[in-house]
Design an enzyme around this catalytic site. Sequence first.
Site, PDB file in Angstrom:
ATOM      1  N   ALA A  70      31.950  35.091  31.392  1.00  0.00           N
ATOM      2  CA  ALA A  70      32.605  35.419  32.705  1.00  0.00           C
ATOM      3  C   ALA A  70      32.840  34.332  33.836  1.00  0.00           C
ATOM      4  CB  ALA A  70      31.046  35.789  33.556  1.00  0.00           C
ATOM      5  N   SER A 113      37.604  40.097  31.631  1.00  0.00           N
ATOM      6  CA  SER A 113      38.494  40.337  31.951  1.00  0.00           C
ATOM      7  C   SER A 113      38.977  41.472  33.788  1.00  0.00           C
ATOM      8  CB  SER A 113      40.084  41.275  30.806  1.00  0.00           C
ATOM      9  OG  SER A 113      40.967  40.867  31.421  1.00  0.00           O
ATOM     10  N   LYS A 116      43.520  42.690  37.138  1.00  0.00           N
ATOM     11  CA  LYS A 116      44.793  41.846  37.381  1.00  0.00           C
ATOM     12  C   LYS A 116      46.161  41.493  36.407  1.00  0.00           C
ATOM     13  CE  LYS A 116      43.144  40.556  41.853  1.00  0.00           C
ATOM     14  NZ  LYS A 116      42.187  42.149  41.770  1.00  0.00           N
ATOM     15  N   VAL A 156      34.388  44.434  41.965  1.00  0.00           N
ATOM     16  CA  VAL A 156      32.806  44.421  42.690  1.00  0.00           C
ATOM     17  C   VAL A 156      32.766  44.567  43.410  1.00  0.00           C
ATOM     18  CG1 VAL A 156      32.398  44.498  40.047  1.00  0.00           C
ATOM     19  CG2 VAL A 156      32.126  42.130  40.815  1.00  0.00           C
ATOM     20  N   THR A 180      45.119  42.649  54.626  1.00  0.00           N
ATOM     21  CA  THR A 180      46.073  42.681  54.517  1.00  0.00           C
ATOM     22  C   THR A 180      47.038  43.584  54.212  1.00  0.00           C
ATOM     23  OG1 THR A 180      46.355  43.403  52.194  1.00  0.00           O
ATOM     24  CG2 THR A 180      46.114  40.455  52.390  1.00  0.00           C
ATOM     25  N   GLU A 252      49.549  39.041  45.101  1.00  0.00           N
ATOM     26  CA  GLU A 252      49.125  39.601  45.972  1.00  0.00           C
ATOM     27  C   GLU A 252      49.752  41.542  45.536  1.00  0.00           C
ATOM     28  OE1 GLU A 252      45.209  39.202  47.991  1.00  0.00           O
ATOM     29  OE2 GLU A 252      47.023  39.908  49.514  1.00  0.00           O
TER      30      GLU A 252
END
Length: 374
Positions: A70, A113, A116, A156, A180, A252
Amino acid sequence: GSELTRQLATFHPARLILFDRAETPLYYINLEIARAHPELDVVAAIGDVTDAHRVERVFSCYQPDYVFHAAAYKHVPMLEANVREAVRNNVVGTRNLVASSVHHDIQKFVLISTDKAVNPSSVMGATKRIAEQILLGSSLRHRGSTEFRVVRFGNVLGSDGSVIPLFQRQLAAGQPLTVTHPEVRRYFMTIPEAVQLVLQAAVLPEAAGRICMLEMGEPVRILYLAEQMVRLSGLIPYKDVPIVFTGLRPGEKLDEELTSDVEATMPTVVEKIRLVDTNELDGDVLAYGLDRIDAVLPIGTEQDVRDAIRALVPEYSHAVRRSPITDVEVQLGKVVAENGRRRPSPRGIEAPLLGGVPHPIDTGAPSINIAQAS
């Protein structure tokens, strides 16, 4: 990583090895586990996954049976500005761990993973997609005793650096909440539930050498989360607390995806875990691409590094995907009182201070007013 450690400890392994480059978090999780499970042999090993010699020494010394990986950089805008370090940690670090795992014939390797990694528009997502390729390629190339598998999921709730702790800081400081884009959406799951499903995916026989995808439910608008955070603080969105749209940042997307157009999923015996069928690179192409990354990482330009990433992940698009510019009505409330005093913090929330100095997130002028977002 910390929650993985907590849940793994409940299975009473013979030894639990915690490997981290960050000394202070490692100290605290080691202390927590040692107190909660005094019968366990807990080892706190300081090290960096990018240091192949240190990784090998830890494997040689402790001979682990299972590896849960991780250790990844995850903040999308920050990695756009630090491309080399993103590749060094997320790609080179994964390859080092895989190499030592194969060398020592560990039983199982599980990579954490991210959504993204699907059609990545960011360095973070692209490097995690390469990490997936390294594991799946190792499953094909090394038919030894080591079993590799990948678990892919979205955000999360409440993790370090995620949006909810940011909103909490902003509320405590009497600042506007920053979002955003009014339409940006993300998949969310609680940390304990995500880790529980990771551990279930780790033992599914059909998941060996495959990507598992966790069922994340429906994506949630970040604007909705911001509004709910304000309401749960006993305040009224837009009236008591303004919400400001700052625009998508580099790398993003408005929406994340759990699978790409060339991937298909199938159910497993666990309701919230699906298997992903995906097209993987030829082993020789992967090896050549990783060698190219090794060559450009120390001396190449940033564009050389991005080109090396794209050679392994052709779907990686560096351009920020934006929706058409939209006029957004933003009703701003007062942030500073009449006499120049800051509005009191919401009930039960105190502004965090570091040595008496406000956290960097908590500083800055509160009088942002953006009426057009993209």
